[in-house]
Design an enzyme around this catalytic site. Structure first.
Site, PDB file in Angstrom:
ATOM      1  N   GLY A   1       0.724  -1.210  -0.016  1.00  0.00           N
ATOM      2  CA  GLY A   1      -0.161   0.025   0.036  1.00  0.00           C
ATOM      3  C   GLY A   1       0.893   1.249  -0.067  1.00  0.00           C
TER       4      GLY A   1
ATOM      5  N   GLN B   1       2.840  10.074   1.513  1.00  0.00           N
ATOM      6  CA  GLN B   1       4.256   9.540   1.321  1.00  0.00           C
ATOM      7  C   GLN B   1       4.917   9.527  -0.077  1.00  0.00           C
ATOM      8  OE1 GLN B   1       2.417   5.230   2.352  1.00  0.00           O
ATOM      9  NE2 GLN B   1       4.310   5.124   3.347  1.00  0.00           N
TER      10      GLN B   1
ATOM     11  N   CYS C   1       6.547   0.483   7.235  1.00  0.00           N
ATOM     12  CA  CYS C   1       5.884   1.443   6.809  1.00  0.00           C
ATOM     13  C   CYS C   1       6.949   1.859   5.602  1.00  0.00           C
ATOM     14  CB  CYS C   1       5.425   2.532   7.675  1.00  0.00           C
ATOM     15  SG  CYS C   1       4.944   4.103   6.565  1.00  0.00           S
ATOM     16  N   LEU C   2       6.701   1.988   4.596  1.00  0.00           N
ATOM     17  CA  LEU C   2       7.701   2.393   3.479  1.00  0.00           C
ATOM     18  C   LEU C   2       8.502   3.670   3.921  1.00  0.00           C
ATOM     19  CD1 LEU C   2       5.891   1.694   0.229  1.00  0.00           C
ATOM     20  CD2 LEU C   2       7.814   0.147   1.313  1.00  0.00           C
TER      21      LEU C   2
ATOM     22  N   HIS D   1      -4.066   1.163   7.777  1.00  0.00           N
ATOM     23  CA  HIS D   1      -2.688   1.877   7.951  1.00  0.00           C
ATOM     24  C   HIS D   1      -2.489   3.125   6.868  1.00  0.00           C
ATOM     25  CE1 HIS D   1       1.742   1.462   7.982  1.00  0.00           C
ATOM     26  NE2 HIS D   1       1.696   2.133   6.795  1.00  0.00           N
ATOM     27  N   GLU D   2      -3.051   2.726   5.789  1.00  0.00           N
ATOM     28  CA  GLU D   2      -2.886   3.705   4.586  1.00  0.00           C
ATOM     29  C   GLU D   2      -3.702   4.953   5.053  1.00  0.00           C
ATOM     30  OE1 GLU D   2      -0.617   3.563   2.745  1.00  0.00           O
ATOM     31  OE2 GLU D   2       0.042   1.416   2.992  1.00  0.00           O
TER      32      GLU D   2
ATOM     33  N   HIS E   1      -2.357   7.130   7.160  1.00  0.00           N
ATOM     34  CA  HIS E   1      -1.581   8.296   6.740  1.00  0.00           C
ATOM     35  C   HIS E   1      -2.232   9.493   6.050  1.00  0.00           C
ATOM     36  CE1 HIS E   1       2.284   6.498   6.320  1.00  0.00           C
ATOM     37  NE2 HIS E   1       2.076   5.284   5.853  1.00  0.00           N
TER      38      HIS E   1
HETATM   39 ZN    ZN Z   1       2.781   3.652   6.048  1.00  0.00          ZN
END
Ligand code: ZN
Length: 176
Positions: A49, A54, A95-96, A137-138, A141
């Site tokens: 995701g 991000q 998390c990226l 999670h997304e 963000h």
């Molecule tokens: Zn993340």
């Protein structure tokens, strides 16, 4: 050959990650290009995701592919609304934007999402377990919430030094 995605992933503690993202009023070509570049970047980064903040864009959009199948099946969620139910399930998340840290995060097991697609049409989906976790999670963000904002006091102690190092590195980068 496909060109690499023109976008790059924004890392903690960039302030864009802590902002509440703005609704998308017009789902135009710019939004469609953003979504398609985000999908490409998500696969390049081996993620499941990716949310617009991000990539430095404070807009309410995220992409996900939670099916983990051989063939890519990306989904795009614009202006998503999420409702959750069921007991809390605890599982590890990464998390990226903070690849240095993985945390055990409690989340409700089921999620219902309502969002617009790339044509502006509203759709609804319901899921549980892993995909429900990814959506939450997304969605976090888009609210400016990161997994590190959900740390227990103990985790905060464990990861204190790493987070401090990341904040310092960010400050130094900004001064250049
Ligand atoms: Zn993340």
């Amino acid at each position: 050959m496909v060109n690499p995605s023109p976008l790059t992933i924004v890392r903690y503690p960039d302030p864009v990650l802590s902002q509440r993202a703005a609704p998308i009023e017009d789902i135009d070509q710019e939004v469609r290009d953003l979504a398609s570049n985000m999908v490409q970047l998500m696969y390049e980064a081996d993620g499941v995701g990716l949310a617009a903040p991000q990539v430095g864009v404070s807009k309410r959009l995220f992409v996900a592919d939670t099916r983990q199948s051989e063939s890519p099946e990306p989904m795009v969620f614009i202006n998503p609304e999420i409702t959750t139910e069921g007991e809390q399930d605890v599982a590890e998340e990464g998390c990226l934007s903070i690849p240095e840290i993985r945390l055990m995060v409690p989340r409700p097991i089921r999620a219902k999402i309502r969002a617009q697609d790339l044509d502006g049409e509203w759709f609804e989906m319901e899921t549980d377990e892993f995909p429900a976790r990814v959506w939450q999670h997304e969605f976090d963000h888009l609210e400016g919430r990161l997994i590190v904002d959900r740390m227990t006091p103990r985790e905060r102690l464990v990861h204190r030094k790493t987070l401090k190092t990341l904040r310092e590195a960010y400050e130094i980068e900004r001064m250049d």
